[in-house]
Motif scaffolding. Structure first.
Motif, PDB file in Angstrom:
ATOM      1  N   SER A  34      54.180  26.012  43.124  1.00 42.80           N
ATOM      2  CA  SER A  34      54.582  24.601  43.163  1.00 42.80           C
ATOM      3  C   SER A  34      53.972  23.804  42.023  1.00 42.80           C
ATOM      4  CB  SER A  34      54.198  23.974  44.502  1.00 42.80           C
ATOM      5  OG  SER A  34      52.789  23.930  44.654  1.00 42.80           O
ATOM      6  N   LYS A  35      52.796  24.215  41.546  1.00 46.82           N
ATOM      7  CA  LYS A  35      52.127  23.507  40.457  1.00 46.82           C
ATOM      8  C   LYS A  35      52.490  24.069  39.084  1.00 46.82           C
ATOM      9  CE  LYS A  35      48.111  21.864  43.078  1.00 46.82           C
ATOM     10  NZ  LYS A  35      48.296  20.425  42.780  1.00 46.82           N
ATOM     11  N   GLY A  36      53.331  25.088  39.053  1.00 42.14           N
ATOM     12  CA  GLY A  36      53.802  25.627  37.778  1.00 42.14           C
ATOM     13  C   GLY A  36      52.797  26.478  37.040  1.00 42.14           C
ATOM     14  N   PHE A  37      51.901  27.138  37.752  1.00 44.17           N
ATOM     15  CA  PHE A  37      50.900  27.999  37.119  1.00 44.17           C
ATOM     16  C   PHE A  37      51.494  29.364  36.762  1.00 44.17           C
ATOM     17  CE2 PHE A  37      47.808  25.001  38.549  1.00 44.17           C
ATOM     18  CZ  PHE A  37      46.624  25.270  37.881  1.00 44.17           C
ATOM     19  N   ASP A  38      51.081  29.884  35.608  1.00 45.33           N
ATOM     20  CA  ASP A  38      51.280  31.293  35.308  1.00 45.33           C
ATOM     21  C   ASP A  38      50.075  32.039  35.866  1.00 45.33           C
ATOM     22  OD1 ASP A  38      53.673  30.980  33.944  1.00 45.33           O
ATOM     23  OD2 ASP A  38      52.638  30.533  32.053  1.00 45.33           O
ATOM     24  N   VAL A  39      50.304  33.146  36.548  1.00 41.46           N
ATOM     25  CA  VAL A  39      49.215  33.877  37.193  1.00 41.46           C
ATOM     26  C   VAL A  39      49.070  35.259  36.560  1.00 41.46           C
ATOM     27  CG1 VAL A  39      48.298  34.763  39.365  1.00 41.46           C
ATOM     28  CG2 VAL A  39      49.639  32.643  39.351  1.00 41.46           C
ATOM     29  N   ALA A  40      47.847  35.572  36.148  1.00 43.05           N
ATOM     30  CA  ALA A  40      47.550  36.884  35.542  1.00 43.05           C
ATOM     31  C   ALA A  40      46.597  37.635  36.460  1.00 43.05           C
ATOM     32  CB  ALA A  40      46.928  36.694  34.160  1.00 43.05           C
ATOM     33  N   ILE A  41      47.087  38.706  37.068  1.00 45.08           N
ATOM     34  CA  ILE A  41      46.281  39.490  38.004  1.00 45.08           C
ATOM     35  C   ILE A  41      46.054  40.877  37.419  1.00 45.08           C
ATOM     36  CG2 ILE A  41      46.127  40.408  40.351  1.00 45.08           C
ATOM     37  CD1 ILE A  41      48.113  38.248  41.196  1.00 45.08           C
ATOM     38  N   GLU A  42      44.804  41.285  37.338  1.00 46.28           N
ATOM     39  CA  GLU A  42      44.452  42.610  36.821  1.00 46.28           C
ATOM     40  C   GLU A  42      43.599  43.336  37.854  1.00 46.28           C
ATOM     41  OE1 GLU A  42      43.130  42.844  32.667  1.00 46.28           O
ATOM     42  OE2 GLU A  42      43.559  40.693  32.533  1.00 46.28           O
ATOM     43  N   LEU A  43      44.217  44.258  38.586  1.00 45.56           N
ATOM     44  CA  LEU A  43      43.517  45.057  39.578  1.00 45.56           C
ATOM     45  C   LEU A  43      43.656  46.529  39.201  1.00 45.56           C
ATOM     46  CD1 LEU A  43      44.706  43.352  42.901  1.00 45.56           C
ATOM     47  CD2 LEU A  43      42.669  42.837  41.552  1.00 45.56           C
ATOM     48  N   PRO A  44      42.590  47.299  39.248  1.00 45.13           N
ATOM     49  CA  PRO A  44      42.687  48.727  38.901  1.00 45.13           C
ATOM     50  C   PRO A  44      43.484  49.490  39.958  1.00 45.13           C
ATOM     51  CG  PRO A  44      40.523  48.224  39.780  1.00 45.13           C
ATOM     52  CD  PRO A  44      41.224  46.909  39.619  1.00 45.13           C
ATOM     53  N   GLU A  45      44.062  50.596  39.582  1.00 42.45           N
ATOM     54  CA  GLU A  45      44.847  51.396  40.523  1.00 42.45           C
ATOM     55  C   GLU A  45      43.971  52.011  41.602  1.00 42.45           C
ATOM     56  OE1 GLU A  45      47.249  54.294  38.602  1.00 42.45           O
ATOM     57  OE2 GLU A  45      48.347  52.824  37.372  1.00 42.45           O
ATOM     58  N   GLU A  46      42.793  52.450  41.214  1.00 43.76           N
ATOM     59  CA  GLU A  46      41.886  53.021  42.214  1.00 43.76           C
ATOM     60  C   GLU A  46      41.149  51.899  42.951  1.00 43.76           C
ATOM     61  OE1 GLU A  46      38.241  54.844  40.941  1.00 43.76           O
ATOM     62  OE2 GLU A  46      38.421  53.963  38.936  1.00 43.76           O
ATOM     63  N   ASN A  47      40.887  52.123  44.230  1.00 43.53           N
ATOM     64  CA  ASN A  47      40.160  51.129  45.021  1.00 43.53           C
ATOM     65  C   ASN A  47      38.689  51.094  44.617  1.00 43.53           C
ATOM     66  OD1 ASN A  47      42.322  50.234  46.613  1.00 43.53           O
ATOM     67  ND2 ASN A  47      42.072  51.934  48.048  1.00 43.53           N
ATOM     68  N   LEU A  48      38.174  49.876  44.449  1.00 43.52           N
ATOM     69  CA  LEU A  48      36.756  49.672  44.154  1.00 43.52           C
ATOM     70  C   LEU A  48      36.076  49.115  45.395  1.00 43.52           C
ATOM     71  CD1 LEU A  48      36.971  48.038  40.594  1.00 43.52           C
ATOM     72  CD2 LEU A  48      36.656  50.455  41.188  1.00 43.52           C
ATOM     73  N   TYR A  49      34.891  49.644  45.689  1.00 45.34           N
ATOM     74  CA  TYR A  49      34.160  49.221  46.883  1.00 45.34           C
ATOM     75  C   TYR A  49      32.816  48.606  46.473  1.00 45.34           C
ATOM     76  CZ  TYR A  49      37.605  52.003  49.376  1.00 45.34           C
ATOM     77  OH  TYR A  49      38.778  52.511  49.857  1.00 45.34           O
TER      78      TYR A  49
END
Length: 311
Positions: free
Chosen positions: A180-195
């Protein structure tokens, strides 16, 4: 024989004289130390005791007294800083509570004095009163939360937490707001799960605070990012934006109680100044660390660093 006795008498006299001088010197040194120490305490200066002496026991005594003075001076400096912080916090609490309560009082006076208003107008006023009351309750809750954290009364059990899921869940929770606020979102998550070693509930709160903060203060950049990364020992969560950022002058203060940027007192940047303080305390409770790096209008990043679990 007489000569031998004479030498003994002269030797004893010399020893007695040397002992007298030593005692007199010790008495003079002790008098100096007493008066100097008394002045340091009475005037609360940051001086140290300085004395030239060949006696090893006196040197060790001076070292320990100076250590005690240094420790006391650090305590006093911390106390003075806390006192100033508390005064500012009380001033800001008064401001932040007074504003919504004044608005609530105004709405109630309208309802009491205007008997000819319609049901729709009454409902609208009641909705506004409800909103402001919730705002006050949320602020009071934050005060209590911070008090519990700083007093050690809040128990936060730590377990193995899937950081990929935590990050994914929290950024999705803001999807509608960001869209709604017009943000571009950049998400970087690795394929393997990190704990990491943490607490899922409190990590939700930490990321909620940081993402909300990025939306509120970084809105001019219209970009928000979330990055999950790791090294051998730690897991890092970066929440970043490209808004106006935080200058070097304010960088070391943003985690202090009740600290807000100057323009955070206007309607566009309203805030209690407690969010980042609570966030920092929660991260520390999880044996972690929160870092800030900011270049205004380029990139401002809050980084949460936690202990990694590899099993």
């Amino acid at each position: 024989m007489v000569t031998f006795l004479l030498f003994i008498i002269i030797g004893l006299a010399a020893l007695n004289f040397l002992q007298y001088r030593s005692n007199k010197s010790d008495q003079s040194n002790l008098t100096y130390l007493y008066k100097k120490l008394q002045r340091i305490i009475n005037e609360q200066t940051d001086e140290k005791l300085l004395l030239h002496t060949d006696r090893e026991d006196m040197k060790q005594l001076l070292i320990q007294i100076n250590r005690l003075l240094e420790h006391n001076q650090k305590i006093m400096a911390s106390y003075n800083k806390t006192e100033i912080s508390m005064r500012k916090m009380l001033s800001n609490i008064s401001h932040d509570l007074k504003t919504p309560l004044t608005v609530v009082l105004g709405y109630i006076e309208i309802m009491l004095n205007d008997q000819n208003r319609s049901q729709k107008e009454t409902d609208e006023l009641l909705q506004k009163v409800h909103g402001k009351t919730v705002e006050v309750l949320e602020l009071i809750k934050r005060f209590f939360d911070l008090a519990k954290l700083e007093s050690g009364d809040k128990d936060i059990p730590l377990t193995r937490v899937n950081m990929n899921e935590i990050c994914r869940k929290n950024i999705l929770g803001f999807y509608e707001v960001l869209t709604s606020k017009g943000f571009d979102v950049a998400i970087e998550l690795p394929e393997e799960n990190l704990y990491a070693l943490g607490n899922e509930e409190e990590l939700d709160r930490i990321l909620n605070n940081l993402i909300s903060n990025a939306i509120q203060y970084g809105s001019e950049g219209k970009v928000l990012g979330l990055t999950l990364r790791t090294d051998e020992h730690s897991v890092y969560v970066d929440v970043w934006d490209k808004g106006k950022g935080i200058s070097a002058l304010h960088k070391d203060l943003v985690f202090e109680r009740m600290y807000t940027l100057e323009d955070s007192r206007n309607k566009s940047y309203q805030g209690s100044g407690l969010g980042l303080t609570i966030t920092k305390r929660l991260v520390e409770k999880m044996d972690g660390e929160i870092l800030l790096n900011s270049k205004p209008y380029e990139k401002t990043t809050f980084t949460v660093k936690l202990n990694r679990i590899t099993y």
